[in-house]
Design an enzyme around this catalytic site. Structure first.
Site, PDB file in Angstrom:
ATOM      1  N   ARG A  91      -2.322  -6.113  -8.367  1.00 54.48           N
ATOM      2  CA  ARG A  91      -1.267  -7.095  -8.095  1.00 54.48           C
ATOM      3  C   ARG A  91      -1.238  -8.171  -9.158  1.00 54.48           C
ATOM      4  O   ARG A  91      -0.332  -8.285  -9.942  1.00 54.48           O
ATOM      5  CB  ARG A  91      -1.477  -7.740  -6.715  1.00 54.48           C
ATOM      6  CG  ARG A  91      -1.028  -6.881  -5.587  1.00 54.48           C
ATOM      7  CD  ARG A  91      -1.579  -7.357  -4.292  1.00 54.48           C
ATOM      8  NE  ARG A  91      -3.043  -7.256  -4.276  1.00 54.48           N
ATOM      9  CZ  ARG A  91      -3.782  -7.439  -3.222  1.00 54.48           C
ATOM     10  NH1 ARG A  91      -3.235  -7.780  -2.084  1.00 54.48           N
ATOM     11  NH2 ARG A  91      -5.086  -7.300  -3.280  1.00 54.48           N
ATOM     12  N   LYS A  98     -17.023  -6.171   7.118  1.00 50.39           N
ATOM     13  CA  LYS A  98     -15.815  -6.885   7.542  1.00 50.39           C
ATOM     14  C   LYS A  98     -15.568  -6.597   9.018  1.00 50.39           C
ATOM     15  O   LYS A  98     -15.934  -5.543   9.518  1.00 50.39           O
ATOM     16  CB  LYS A  98     -14.618  -6.376   6.743  1.00 50.39           C
ATOM     17  CG  LYS A  98     -14.605  -6.804   5.282  1.00 50.39           C
ATOM     18  CD  LYS A  98     -13.309  -6.375   4.617  1.00 50.39           C
ATOM     19  CE  LYS A  98     -13.284  -6.723   3.132  1.00 50.39           C
ATOM     20  NZ  LYS A  98     -12.102  -6.165   2.455  1.00 50.39           N
ATOM     21  N   HIS A 124       0.838  -1.207   0.000  1.00 50.12           N
ATOM     22  CA  HIS A 124       0.000   0.000   0.000  1.00 50.12           C
ATOM     23  C   HIS A 124       0.874   1.259   0.000  1.00 50.12           C
ATOM     24  O   HIS A 124       0.619   2.209  -0.731  1.00 50.12           O
ATOM     25  CB  HIS A 124      -0.890   0.047   1.254  1.00 50.12           C
ATOM     26  CG  HIS A 124      -1.938  -1.008   1.335  1.00 50.12           C
ATOM     27  ND1 HIS A 124      -2.116  -1.804   2.440  1.00 50.12           N
ATOM     28  CD2 HIS A 124      -2.890  -1.404   0.445  1.00 50.12           C
ATOM     29  CE1 HIS A 124      -3.132  -2.634   2.234  1.00 50.12           C
ATOM     30  NE2 HIS A 124      -3.610  -2.422   1.034  1.00 50.12           N
ATOM     31  N   SER A 172      -2.946  -7.666   3.037  1.00 56.67           N
ATOM     32  CA  SER A 172      -3.205  -7.480   4.473  1.00 56.67           C
ATOM     33  C   SER A 172      -3.628  -8.808   5.101  1.00 56.67           C
ATOM     34  O   SER A 172      -3.262  -9.120   6.239  1.00 56.67           O
ATOM     35  CB  SER A 172      -4.307  -6.444   4.689  1.00 56.67           C
ATOM     36  OG  SER A 172      -3.928  -5.197   4.176  1.00 56.67           O
TER      37      SER A 172
END
Ligand code: ADP
Length: 161
Positions: free
Chosen positions: A90, A41, A17, A128
């Site tokens: 990614r 979440k 990040h 993460s």
């Protein structure tokens, strides 16, 4: 003034990040990192903690502002008077979801564009979620997150035991 928003959950902010934040900061006059208050979440770090972490690790970058938001990213972008959403890409697995999100956002807000920054090779594997998984086993986190984040994660996980 060119202003972009980099939205995400950042639970917690990783070196991947941070790399995107630094690179975006070179392209825009101001980059607002938008920390999503996501009720779906259950994050390891609260929204306030995630905002404070990001402020701490971006202290040396003058044109970064960190704010939290809830709701749609495009509404937050308009509120910030920004023109661009920055997202990191990614792998091919990110692509499908990101493409869908970007196109949906463009239908909702045609004046806002999404720009993708391709992850630097050394962070291409980093998420993460995996950092939290390895942290739970007490692994060394120094290659994955800034030292400040590693310290906070270890503290948090110790208190949870
Ligand atoms: P979200 O839950 O919105 O995907 P994340 O905090 O996981 O939020 O990620 C925010 C953005 O950062 C996304 O665009 C994601 O693809 C990107 N990102 C996450 N990890 C990396 C990384 N290692 N390298 C580059 N970009 C990344």
């Amino acid at each position: 003034m060119t202003r972009a928003v980099y939205p995400g959950t950042f639970d917690p902010c990783t070196n991947g990040h941070l790399d995107i934040i630094r690179r975006a900061a070179r392209q825009f006059d101001e980059v607002i990192v938008g920390v999503l208050r996501n009720s779906a979440k259950t994050p390891l770090f609260s929204t306030e903690e995630r905002v404070n972490i990001l402020r701490e690790v971006t202290r040396d970058i003058p044109n970064i502002v960190v704010k939290s938001f809830h709701g749609l990213s495009v509404d937050f972008v308009k509120e910030c008077d920004a023109q661009v959403i920055v997202r990191g890409l990614r792998a091919i697995t990110d692509f499908e979801y990101e493409l869908q999100m970007a196109q949906t956002n463009r239908v909702m807000a045609p004046g806002i564009d999404t720009m993708f920054l391709i992850t630097s090779l050394e962070y291409a594997y980093l998420s993460s979620t995996t950092v939290k998984e390895v942290a739970a086993f007490g692994a060394d986190l120094s290659k994955f997150v800034p030292p400040y984040v590693a310290e906070l994660m270890q503290e948090k996980l110790k208190n949870r035991k």
